[in-house]
Design a protein around this motif. Structure first.
Motif, short mmCIF file in Angstrom:
data_model
loop_
_atom_site.label_atom_id
_atom_site.label_comp_id
_atom_site.label_asym_id
_atom_site.label_seq_id
_atom_site.Cartn_x
_atom_site.Cartn_y
_atom_site.Cartn_z
N VAL A 104 0.90 -1.16 0.13
CA VAL A 104 -0.11 0.02 0.02
C VAL A 104 0.74 1.33 -0.12
O VAL A 104 0.68 2.09 -0.74
CB VAL A 104 -0.81 -0.14 1.38
CG1 VAL A 104 -1.53 1.50 1.47
CG2 VAL A 104 -2.07 -1.18 1.01
N MET A 105 1.82 1.02 1.03
CA MET A 105 2.86 2.32 1.02
C MET A 105 3.49 2.78 -0.29
O MET A 105 3.71 3.75 -0.55
CB MET A 105 3.84 2.31 2.00
CG MET A 105 3.20 2.37 3.27
SD MET A 105 4.42 1.97 4.75
CE MET A 105 5.74 3.12 4.34
N SER A 106 3.75 1.64 -1.12
CA SER A 106 4.58 1.71 -2.21
C SER A 106 3.95 2.60 -3.28
O SER A 106 4.70 3.42 -4.08
CB SER A 106 5.03 0.24 -2.88
OG SER A 106 3.98 -0.19 -3.05
N PHE A 107 2.95 2.60 -3.47
CA PHE A 107 1.75 3.65 -4.41
C PHE A 107 2.07 5.08 -4.26
O PHE A 107 1.85 5.89 -4.79
CB PHE A 107 0.58 3.04 -4.52
CG PHE A 107 0.30 1.59 -5.00
CD1 PHE A 107 0.37 1.57 -6.50
CD2 PHE A 107 0.17 0.64 -4.38
CE1 PHE A 107 0.39 0.18 -7.05
CE2 PHE A 107 0.16 -0.73 -5.05
CZ PHE A 107 0.10 -0.91 -6.27
N TYR A 108 2.54 5.24 -2.75
CA TYR A 108 2.45 6.55 -2.43
C TYR A 108 4.02 7.06 -2.09
O TYR A 108 4.25 8.14 -1.61
CB TYR A 108 1.76 6.87 -1.34
CG TYR A 108 0.21 6.60 -1.34
CD1 TYR A 108 -0.70 7.55 -1.70
CD2 TYR A 108 -0.19 5.38 -1.27
CE1 TYR A 108 -2.09 7.35 -1.93
CE2 TYR A 108 -1.64 5.02 -1.40
CZ TYR A 108 -2.37 6.05 -1.74
OH TYR A 108 -3.72 5.73 -1.89
N ALA A 109 4.96 6.41 -2.74
CA ALA A 109 6.39 6.56 -2.33
C ALA A 109 6.79 7.79 -2.96
O ALA A 109 6.37 8.43 -4.02
CB ALA A 109 7.17 5.61 -2.97
N ASN A 110 7.87 8.72 -2.19
CA ASN A 110 8.29 9.84 -2.77
C ASN A 110 9.24 9.63 -4.00
O ASN A 110 9.53 8.38 -4.11
CB ASN A 110 9.23 10.32 -1.59
CG ASN A 110 8.52 10.91 -0.45
OD1 ASN A 110 7.37 11.20 -0.51
ND2 ASN A 110 9.09 11.03 0.58
N TYR A 182 16.56 9.80 -4.12
CA TYR A 182 15.73 8.77 -3.45
C TYR A 182 15.29 7.92 -4.46
O TYR A 182 15.33 6.68 -4.08
CB TYR A 182 14.62 9.62 -3.02
CG TYR A 182 13.56 8.76 -2.07
CD1 TYR A 182 14.03 8.44 -0.69
CD2 TYR A 182 12.54 8.37 -2.54
CE1 TYR A 182 13.20 7.76 0.00
CE2 TYR A 182 11.84 7.32 -1.80
CZ TYR A 182 11.97 7.14 -0.44
OH TYR A 182 11.30 6.28 0.36
N ILE A 183 15.26 8.32 -5.71
CA ILE A 183 15.00 7.20 -6.83
C ILE A 183 16.00 6.16 -6.89
O ILE A 183 15.89 4.82 -6.90
CB ILE A 183 14.67 7.70 -8.12
CG1 ILE A 183 13.51 8.72 -8.25
CG2 ILE A 183 14.77 6.84 -9.37
CD1 ILE A 183 13.39 9.53 -9.32
N LEU A 184 17.19 6.52 -6.88
CA LEU A 184 18.49 5.74 -6.72
C LEU A 184 18.46 4.75 -5.65
O LEU A 184 18.77 3.58 -5.55
CB LEU A 184 19.75 6.53 -7.02
CG LEU A 184 21.05 5.76 -6.69
CD1 LEU A 184 21.30 4.73 -7.78
CD2 LEU A 184 22.11 6.92 -6.52
N LEU A 185 18.31 5.46 -4.39
CA LEU A 185 18.09 4.58 -3.37
C LEU A 185 16.95 3.34 -3.14
O LEU A 185 17.28 2.31 -2.73
CB LEU A 185 17.75 5.56 -2.05
CG LEU A 185 18.98 6.30 -1.57
CD1 LEU A 185 18.62 7.36 -0.50
CD2 LEU A 185 19.96 5.51 -0.80
#
Length: 213
Positions: A104-110, A182-185
């Motif tokens: 659920v959280m993954s759909f709202y990730a920064n 953050y994308i890289l991380l």
């Protein structure tokens, strides 16, 4: 040599779990202004995201520690009850509690779609590998069970590697804007873990642990 490496691995995971616990304590306030939640002001009001966040945060340490007991040959062969209880805790918490919350959280990730895609894939692979570990356990195909649990735990440790790489990037002052970083991380947190898991499987680590199952 293998025993020494295992001891260092255990110490490292326990220390990482301790650090995660310290990071989790402030969230007991259940306040929108705590640490990471400051970046989530626009979605904090969404109940299913908020509940998923707190569930995932407070269950992650339990999963990391219970999973650690699955890969000790001594515990597996001499203290089978500990292995089974910790395995049950790991499977139930991952499949029914923390894994769905992470999805659920993954759909709202920064980080927008690139980071969201990474975390969705991570959540699906985590749930899938854990389920296959359980599936092969039920079929008493212990070698396949062990291999899938290695993959599952490697993905579990993405919570640790994400924070480790974030710390290292700060130390070495990696010059990327926050979104790109953050994308890289998001991708670096789990892909290397899974590659290491596959290498360990190819080298017969699982067969060694299960040799006296």
């Amino acid at each position: 040599m293998k025993k020494t490496a295992w001891i260092f691995f255990v110490i490292g995971i326990l220390y990482a779990s301790y650090l995660l616990l310290l990071l989790s304590i402030p969230y007991l306030e259940i306040s929108r202004g705590v640490d990471f939640l400051k970046t989530k002001q626009l979605i904090y009001h969404i109940k299913h995201w908020r509940y998923s966040f707190y569930i995932h945060v407070f269950s992650s340490i339990l999963i990391i520690i219970s999973g650690l007991f699955q890969f000790s040959k001594t515990i597996l062969n001499k203290y089978t009850r500990i292995h089974r209880i910790s395995g049950f805790v790991y499977l139930v918490t991952t499949l029914l509690i923390s894994g769905p919350a992470a999805l659920v959280m993954s759909f709202y990730a920064n980080g927008g779609y690139p980071a969201q895609t990474s975390f969705v894939l991570l959540s699906i692979l985590w749930l899938g590998s854990t389920f296959l570990g359980y599936y092969y356990l039920r079929k008493k195909e212990y070698e396949k069970h062990g291999k899938w649990m290695v993959r599952s735990y490697a993905l579990t440790l993405s919570a640790v590697s994400l924070r480790l790489y974030s710390y290292l990037f700060n130390v070495f002052q990696l010059t990327l804007n926050p979104v790109d970083l953050y994308i890289l991380l998001s991708w670096a947190s789990w892909i290397p873990n899974l590659l290491v898991a596959e290498i360990l499987i190819k080298r017969g680590l699982v067969n060694c642990i299960l040799s006296n199952h």
